[in-house]
Design an enzyme around this catalytic site. Structure first.
Site, PDB file in Angstrom:
ATOM      1  N   ASP A   8     -39.486  76.454 -20.673  1.00 39.84           N
ATOM      2  CA  ASP A   8     -38.194  75.961 -20.178  1.00 39.84           C
ATOM      3  C   ASP A   8     -38.387  74.579 -19.555  1.00 39.84           C
ATOM      4  O   ASP A   8     -39.127  74.423 -18.579  1.00 39.84           O
ATOM      5  CB  ASP A   8     -37.635  76.948 -19.149  1.00 39.84           C
ATOM      6  CG  ASP A   8     -36.156  76.722 -18.850  1.00 39.84           C
ATOM      7  OD1 ASP A   8     -35.594  75.749 -19.367  1.00 39.84           O
ATOM      8  OD2 ASP A   8     -35.588  77.528 -18.090  1.00 39.84           O
ATOM      9  N   GLU A 103     -35.077  74.993 -24.215  1.00 41.18           N
ATOM     10  CA  GLU A 103     -35.770  76.257 -23.961  1.00 41.18           C
ATOM     11  C   GLU A 103     -36.222  76.907 -25.265  1.00 41.18           C
ATOM     12  O   GLU A 103     -35.487  76.905 -26.255  1.00 41.18           O
ATOM     13  CB  GLU A 103     -34.824  77.208 -23.219  1.00 41.18           C
ATOM     14  CG  GLU A 103     -35.461  78.453 -22.658  1.00 41.18           C
ATOM     15  CD  GLU A 103     -34.497  79.216 -21.763  1.00 41.18           C
ATOM     16  OE1 GLU A 103     -34.970  80.058 -20.990  1.00 41.18           O
ATOM     17  OE2 GLU A 103     -33.268  78.981 -21.847  1.00 41.18           O
TER      18      GLU A 103
END
Length: 202
Positions: A8, A103
Site C-alpha cells: 500500500d 495498492e
C-alpha cells in the site's frame, strides 16, 4: 501455508506531488480534482495531522488547516507510477493483483524462499520502491487478503507488519470491528446495535 502481502503506497497522490515539487515537502497539502465542486482525493500526512481526510470539500479542509496547499491531481502520472509499481511487484512473484491505483496484493507463498523469508522479501520490495520510485510504501503480511490488509493499515506509514496465521485470531480479537477492511461507519453502527463492538465478538 498461504502468505499474502498487501503493498500500500503511503498518501500516494500527495507523496507523488511532494516528490515532484520539493517546495511541498514537509507541508500540509491536499490533492483535488480540477472541477469547481471538487473534493480531497488524498492529503499528505502533514495535512492529516489536522484531520484533513479524503472526501472532504476544499472548504472543510481549509477550515481545519488554514495553511493547506491544494494541488490538482494528475491521473495519467499516477497511472504511470502504478504500472511501474506493478512491474516491481512482479519481480517478487508472478501472482499479483492490482487492487487500486495505489495498492496491490501479492501471493508470495511460493516465492518468498527465493528472498530468504517473507519479511526479507517485504523489506527488499520496500527498498526497491523507495530507490526506484522515490516513494514509500507499507507492506502487511498475513495468511489471507483480509489479514494482510489489516497488517498494512496498522503499520502505516512506511512500515512492515506480519500477522501470522497462528496468531491472527488472538491479535484481532480486541480490535474494534471498524478496523476490518470493508466495515464502514454505517455497518459498524449496525453491529454495535447487535452488541458487537470487537472483531473477537464478530
Amino acid at each position: 501455508m498461504a502468505i499474502i502481502a498487501c503493498v500500500d503506497m503511503d498518501a500516494f497522490f500527495a507523496s507523488v506531488e511532494q516528490r515532484d515539487n520539493p517546495e511541498l515537502i514537509g507541508k500540509p497539502i491536499a490533492v483535488t480534482g480540477a472541477g469547481e465542486r471538487t473534493v480531497i482525493t488524498t492529503s499528505s500526512y502533514e495535512a492529516r495531522a489536522y484531520k484533513v481526510k479524503t472526501g472532504m470539500t476544499v472548504y472543510q479542509a481549509k477550515k481545519l488547516c488554514p495553511q493547506i496547499i491544494f494541488v490538482v491531481g494528475d491521473n495519467k502520472k499516477y497511472a504511470r507510477i502504478c504500472a511501474m509499481l506493478e512491474e516491481i511487484c512482479r519481480r517478487f512473484t508472478p501472482d499479483v493483483e492490482i487492487y487500486s491505483i495505489d495498492e496491490a496484493f501479492l501471493d508470495i507463498t511460493g516465492s518468498h524462499h527465493l528472498f530468504g523469508d517473507p519479511e526479507s522479501l517485504a523489506r527488499m520490495l520496500k527498498d526497491t520502491v523507495k530507490n526506484e520510485l522515490k516513494l514509500t510504501c507499507t507492506v502487511g503480511l498475513g495468511p489471507n487478503i483480509l489479514i494482510a490488509k489489516l497488517a498494512s493499515d496498522l503499520a502505516k506509514p512506511d512500515g512492515l507488519r506480519w500477522i501470522k496465521e497462528d496468531e491472527a485470531a488472538y491479535f484481532i480479537a480486541s480490535l474494534p470491528v471498524r478496523k476490518l477492511w470493508g466495515i464502514g461507519s454505517h455497518t459498524a453502527d449496525k453491529l454495535k446495535q447487535m452488541g458487537i463492538d470487537t472483531c473477537g465478538q464478530l
